[in-house]
Enzyme design. Sequence first.
Site, PDB file in Angstrom:
ATOM      1  N   ASP A 104       0.892  -1.027   0.056  1.00 30.85           N
ATOM      2  CA  ASP A 104      -0.083   0.050   0.155  1.00 30.85           C
ATOM      3  C   ASP A 104       0.840   1.301   0.106  1.00 30.85           C
ATOM      4  OD1 ASP A 104      -2.727   1.069   0.481  1.00 30.85           O
ATOM      5  OD2 ASP A 104      -2.173   1.829   2.000  1.00 30.85           O
ATOM      6  N   GLU A 127      14.977 -14.622   0.803  1.00 33.02           N
ATOM      7  CA  GLU A 127      15.076 -15.601   1.677  1.00 33.02           C
ATOM      8  C   GLU A 127      14.143 -16.730   1.687  1.00 33.02           C
ATOM      9  OE1 GLU A 127      14.815 -13.576   5.793  1.00 33.02           O
ATOM     10  OE2 GLU A 127      16.411 -11.936   4.957  1.00 33.02           O
TER      11      GLU A 127
END
Length: 537
Positions: free
Chosen positions: A194, A250
């Site tokens: 957002d 990751e």
Amino acid sequence: MPWYHHTTMYQIYPRSFYDSNDDGIGDIQGIIQKLDYIKSIGYETIWCSPFFKSPQQDFGYDISDYCDIAPEYGTLADAQQLIDEVHKRGMKIVFDMVMNHTSVEHPWFIADITHKTQEDRQTDFYIWSNKPNNWKSMTGGSGWHYSPDRKQYYWASFLPFQPDLNYRNPEVKKAMLDNVRFWLRKGVDGFRLDIFNVIYKDEQLRDNPFSWKAIPDEKNPDGFFQQFKYTINQPESMAFAKELRSVCNEFDEKVLLGEVSGNRKTIRKFSGEKENDGLGLVFDFEMLPFKFNSKFFHELVRGIETDFPEPFMPVYVFSNHDRRRSMKRLNNDVRKAKLLHLFQLTMRGVPCMYYGEEIGMTDSRIPFKKGLDPIAQKMKKVPRFLFDLAGETPNRDELRTPMQWNSSVNAGFSSAEKTWLPVHTNFTNVNVEKEMDDETSLLKVVQQVLKIRKEMPAIHSGTLELMRQGNLPSNVLAYKRKMEGEEVLVVLNFSKAEKEIALSEKFSNVLFSSSANEKFAEGKIHLSAYGTVILKK
């Protein structure tokens, strides 16, 4: 090519999708119950607007706990079940992550208010000032708001109850990245971000320069007679995109889809300069207030192909939870909607469709003073006709009405006596059940084209070649999609007049035509009003 560069995306506004417990509010279990529908239409990725713990002043975009679920939507166990059920169906799920601001009810903000000494204030999680500068919020008016407890002003880019986090404090960044990791560990396939381009503000809090521009637009976020030089699109925000990407890396291949604003060259920087090493995708809202003619779309595609070449991938979106539905802009003409969505689903890019677009849901008309939307309340004294002239509405309730599943009470969304927003009055004619039984419906067109897209690498992953406008009849758009010897031609008639197109190459295999009125003979295509075809060599 990463999966998120060739996927198709369906946005769910959870509060309005499906109510499983009859309280008038959509919920997570409601989404789970409708996953098979989404899968059957052909969408591959679901993006859910926020259902994290929140006082719901902005209906989920004001978060008080990033690692918990608002009780009206469900529980953490429900969220985990949603992730797992999506994956069982071979689909992906994207959560909406609001990283710029929190709710005023977040424990971090409550703690900041208690900081009285200069030593305490070294650990502030938010942006504070003794004296406000001239910065305007994105919704108009000063973005500075006084805290009587702390006797200072805090900064809020959007609404007063959504204070901006201070990412120049390393502890803030660490805490927010830990929130991201929390959901990645649970299996989320990425995030829609957002207002990501306002995360960093000028460290010195310098005044924004004056501008004659009154209203922000898709190409230029400046407005309210101010150039947002120090509050939007700071270099640090673009650098943070790469840092966030490294966190996602990751956990293997995860998508980051940014809500950013500015011209295309600016928003592209959030994805990277030469390599796509920042956000995997960004929205380009320049297409939202589209003009329904071939020239607009030809220029749109040409500009996007210039600014988002390989290895970048554009996103094609024509409505969302903040901007009015595409059907409203099309004057509720289903023929035009079929053309628009065929275009969207056959472009080189990721199509992102807002719930209900596939059946042609349109905006309701709700008086501002009756709006639940805080922006509608903020604008309730502004004459409605001014927004109508601009082709927009500040009352986002109008485009968030409940999903129209069937012609029963409340359109099959809920059996509650009252739904959180009223169902659109056209639900008996516009609903999933009715369109599933009609082979000529908008829903069936979307379903058919999604199937073609999925089966044809040339469409979901191939190159794009625009046909020269001068070689085509007026108000006709055509383009080729190519990949590894596979070649597809898409032709769209934006006119209410019939058109005939001569083919210089042999495209004899008809994959799709919008109606029985499209005819093919002797190297020519005859298109009816707003007719569309997909051909293969």
